[in-house]
Each structure stands twice: as structure tokens, then as C-alpha cells.
Design a protein around this motif. Structure first.
Motif, PDB file in Angstrom:
ATOM      1  N   UNK A  33       0.861  -1.180   0.000  1.00  0.00           N
ATOM      2  CA  UNK A  33       0.000   0.000   0.000  1.00  0.00           C
ATOM      3  C   UNK A  33       0.895   1.227   0.000  1.00  0.00           C
ATOM      4  N   UNK A  34       0.695   2.094  -0.975  1.00  0.00           N
ATOM      5  CA  UNK A  34       1.497   3.311  -1.107  1.00  0.00           C
ATOM      6  C   UNK A  34       0.607   4.529  -0.892  1.00  0.00           C
ATOM      7  N   UNK A  35       0.572   5.071   0.320  1.00  0.00           N
ATOM      8  CA  UNK A  35      -0.223   6.275   0.589  1.00  0.00           C
ATOM      9  C   UNK A  35       0.452   7.508   0.010  1.00  0.00           C
ATOM     10  N   UNK A  36      -0.328   8.524  -0.269  1.00  0.00           N
ATOM     11  CA  UNK A  36       0.221   9.730  -0.900  1.00  0.00           C
ATOM     12  C   UNK A  36       0.298  10.875   0.091  1.00  0.00           C
ATOM     13  N   UNK A  37       1.011  11.933  -0.311  1.00  0.00           N
ATOM     14  CA  UNK A  37       1.200  13.098   0.548  1.00  0.00           C
ATOM     15  C   UNK A  37       0.625  14.367  -0.061  1.00  0.00           C
ATOM     16  N   UNK A  38       0.397  14.376  -1.382  1.00  0.00           N
ATOM     17  CA  UNK A  38      -0.174  15.527  -2.084  1.00  0.00           C
ATOM     18  C   UNK A  38      -0.599  15.081  -3.490  1.00  0.00           C
ATOM     19  N   UNK A  39      -1.252  15.925  -4.268  1.00  0.00           N
ATOM     20  CA  UNK A  39      -1.718  15.509  -5.594  1.00  0.00           C
ATOM     21  C   UNK A  39      -0.604  15.008  -6.511  1.00  0.00           C
ATOM     22  N   UNK A  40       0.555  15.669  -6.465  1.00  0.00           N
ATOM     23  CA  UNK A  40       1.675  15.218  -7.294  1.00  0.00           C
ATOM     24  C   UNK A  40       2.066  13.798  -6.917  1.00  0.00           C
ATOM     25  N   UNK A  41       2.012  13.519  -5.630  1.00  0.00           N
ATOM     26  CA  UNK A  41       2.372  12.201  -5.117  1.00  0.00           C
ATOM     27  C   UNK A  41       1.399  11.129  -5.582  1.00  0.00           C
ATOM     28  N   UNK A  42       0.079  11.416  -5.486  1.00  0.00           N
ATOM     29  CA  UNK A  42      -0.837  10.338  -5.858  1.00  0.00           C
ATOM     30  C   UNK A  42      -0.796  10.064  -7.349  1.00  0.00           C
ATOM     31  N   UNK A  43      -0.506  11.073  -8.163  1.00  0.00           N
ATOM     32  CA  UNK A  43      -0.362  10.825  -9.597  1.00  0.00           C
ATOM     33  C   UNK A  43       0.863   9.968  -9.879  1.00  0.00           C
ATOM     34  N   UNK A 110      -5.932   8.812   2.145  1.00  0.00           N
ATOM     35  CA  UNK A 110      -4.844   9.086   3.088  1.00  0.00           C
ATOM     36  C   UNK A 110      -3.496   9.142   2.396  1.00  0.00           C
ATOM     37  N   UNK A 111      -2.548   9.556   3.009  1.00  0.00           N
ATOM     38  CA  UNK A 111      -2.374   9.623   4.439  1.00  0.00           C
ATOM     39  C   UNK A 111      -2.810  10.990   4.953  1.00  0.00           C
ATOM     40  N   UNK A 145      -4.601   6.892   8.810  1.00  0.00           N
ATOM     41  CA  UNK A 145      -4.372   7.980   9.753  1.00  0.00           C
ATOM     42  C   UNK A 145      -2.925   8.033  10.254  1.00  0.00           C
ATOM     43  N   UNK A 146      -2.407   9.243  10.271  1.00  0.00           N
ATOM     44  CA  UNK A 146      -1.089   9.550  10.833  1.00  0.00           C
ATOM     45  C   UNK A 146      -1.284  10.143  12.227  1.00  0.00           C
ATOM     46  N   UNK A 147      -0.406   9.777  13.158  1.00  0.00           N
ATOM     47  CA  UNK A 147      -0.510  10.334  14.509  1.00  0.00           C
ATOM     48  C   UNK A 147       0.879  10.586  15.095  1.00  0.00           C
ATOM     49  N   UNK A 148       0.967  11.621  15.881  1.00  0.00           N
ATOM     50  CA  UNK A 148       2.083  11.850  16.817  1.00  0.00           C
ATOM     51  C   UNK A 148       1.572  12.806  17.876  1.00  0.00           C
ATOM     52  N   UNK A 149       1.545  12.328  19.113  1.00  0.00           N
ATOM     53  CA  UNK A 149       1.010  13.122  20.219  1.00  0.00           C
ATOM     54  C   UNK A 149      -0.405  13.616  19.917  1.00  0.00           C
TER      55      UNK A 149
END
Length: 276
Positions: A33-43, A110-111, A145-149
Motif C-alpha cells: 500500500x502506497x499512501x500519498x502526501x499531495x496531488x503530485x504524489x498520488x499521480x 490518506x495519508x 491515519x497519521x498520529x504523533x502526540x
């Protein structure tokens, strides 16, 4: 083995991706599974899923990572707060548009999430997360979902949006109580390289409880190229190193590597509604 969280586009910036994927296949990886970080990433990820389909299936997810929501993270390095807000809203519109004509590889939203360690304004992170949750419900896809604190803030978001779907809390390192809270809501928990470190006693204690009571809610992940395994510090992580997580679990607890692989793989396919 299935790597439920691997940023292939970022890994490609650090290593020869074909070599890394071939090594992963040789190590026993059967899906990613490869989650993306922005539109450029998901493309980019959708292209990679097509390019490397001969090795194994690569699933993708559509999302805006909280790390990349402030000025300079997108295409205007010196944008004002007002311009940045417009930029975020434009990407949220792109996200919604992308879900109206889903690429075959897309299996999740996500992410997304909330990170308590970064300077991105909390209100902005919450706004973007809430939008993702509502969209995931609308298109009936799980959320990553991403989490930290931020466990309490994630649970609050699920309540505020009246989220009806399921998903996975990736790189889970919380308490037994935090784990129970997510599982009661139908969520799965991603287990990664943290458990390969002796200092991760709290996470190991939680994992011991989960293996005994909620094995059917666990996934394996690398978060490559980040979160290096113990003994591999200083080098980019990669999906083939998932065996380190499996071996650490097997050596620490009374469960075979075969059972870990078969159970977590079945969990992954169930979560993301994959039948073939």
C-alpha cells in the motif's frame, strides 16, 4: 507479507526503486500500500502501480499529509498565509475530484491525520483531516491515519465528523487503552520498525496484548523510506526489510512467522476490501 504503508515515490528519490521492489519480492513481499502526501504524489504512485504491476499489486491512497500543508510545502515557497490557505483548499478540491473517477489502484483515503510535533497550525490540520474523513465516508473507502502526540485529537475528529467507516492508524505506538479505543471503532493498527528496538518497551507491551486479544486488527508496515529498522539506522528503509518486523514479533512473542504473515495479510485484504 504485505507492506501496508510504504511511500514508494519518496523511496524512489533515495534508492533504485526497481531493485528495491525486486528485493522485496525476493524477501516475500506480495503486495504494497502506497499512501500519498499531495496531488503530485498520488499521480506518481498511480503511475508506479502500473509500471511495476508485473512484480506484485501496488495499491494507492489519495491524501494530503499534515507535514505538507504550510507555505513552502507546495509550489509557492514564499506564499502568504492567505495564499497558502487557498492552496490547501485547491488541493482539497483536487482530492474530491480524484475520488469521482478513481484510478483502479486506489483502495483508501490518506495519508491524513494530526501531528503534534510540527509547526503546521492545529486548526489547519484538523480542517484537512475532517475533510478527508467526510470524503472517505462519501466514497466508502477506508482512511489511513497519521498520529504523533494526537490520539485524543484523532478520536475527537472521528466523533465530530460522525465517521462511519473504518481504516488504519499507521505506525501505532500508543497504549493498550488507545489501541482499544481505535479497535472499538473498527480500526486496524499498523505495526512497524519501532518494535525492533529494545527501548520500545511500551509499544511491545501493547503489541503483546494485541496479539493475544486483537490479532485480527493488526497490519505490518515499513513506512519506507522512513522509520529505519534497528541495525539499519542511517540508510533508507525499504519494503524488503519488513522481515525484520516479522522476526522481531516472532522472537519476542510465542507466535510463528507463518502465522504473523498469514494473519496480517488476511487482515489487510479484509480492511481494503480486496478479493483477488
Amino acid at each position: 507479507m504485505i507492506d501496508s504503508h510504504c511511500h514508494l515515490d519518496l523511496l524512489a528519490q533515495k534508492k533504485d526503486l526497481r531493485f528495491a521492489l525486486e528485493s522485496a519480492k525476493a524477501a516475500g513481499i506480495t503486495r504494497i500500500m502506497a499512501p500519498s502526501i499531495n496531488p503530485e504524489s498520488w499521480q506518481a504512485l498511480q503511475g508506479l502501480s502500473e509500471q511495476y504491476s508485473g512484480l506484485f499489486p501496488i495499491d494507492t491512497a489519495l491524501g494530503l499529509h499534515p507535514y505538507f500543508l504550510t507555505a513552502g510545502s507546495f509550489d509557492k515557497p514564499h506564499s502568504s498565509p492567505e495564499e497558502n490557505a487557498q492552496s490547501v483548499e485547491e488541493r482539497l478540491r483536487q482530492l474530491e475530484d480524484a475520488t469521482t473517477n478513481l484510478h483502479p489502484s486506489v483502495k483508501a483515503v490518506g495519508e491524513t491525520g494530526i501531528d503534534g510535533h510540527i509547526t503546521v497550525p492545529l486548526a489547519l490540520q484538523q480542517h484537512v483531516l475532517y475533510t478527508h474523513l467526510k470524503l472517505a465516508d462519501k466514497v466508502s473507502l477506508p482512511v489511513i491515519l497519521h498520529h504523533r502526540k494526537s490520539h485524543h485529537l484523532l478520536v475527537e475528529a472521528l466523533k465530530q465528523t460522525k465517521y462511519q467507516g473504518i481504516g488504519v492508524v499507521h505506525a501505532f505506538s500508543g497504549s493498550v487503552e488507545a489501541a482499544k479505543g481505535y479497535i472499538e471503532r473498527g480500526f486496524y493498527l499498523g505495526i512497524g520498525g519501532t518494535i525492533t528496538y529494545e527501548r520500545a518497551q511500551k509499544t511491545r507491551n501493547t503489541l503483546e496484548f494485541l496479539l493475544e486479544h486483537h490479532f485480527d486488527k493488526l497490519l505490518l508496515e515499513t513506512d519506507a523510506p522512513d522509520m529505519p529498522m534497528c541495525g539499519r539506522q542511517g540508510e533508507p528503509n525499504e519494503p524488503g526489510y519488513l522481515t525484520d518486523v516479522v522476526n522481531a514479533m516472532s522472537e519476542r512473542f510465542t507466535v510463528s512467522t507463518q502465522e504473523i504473515v498469514s494473519t496480517t495479510s488476511a487482515n489487510y485484504l479484509r480492511l481494503f476490501n480486496i478479493t483477488s
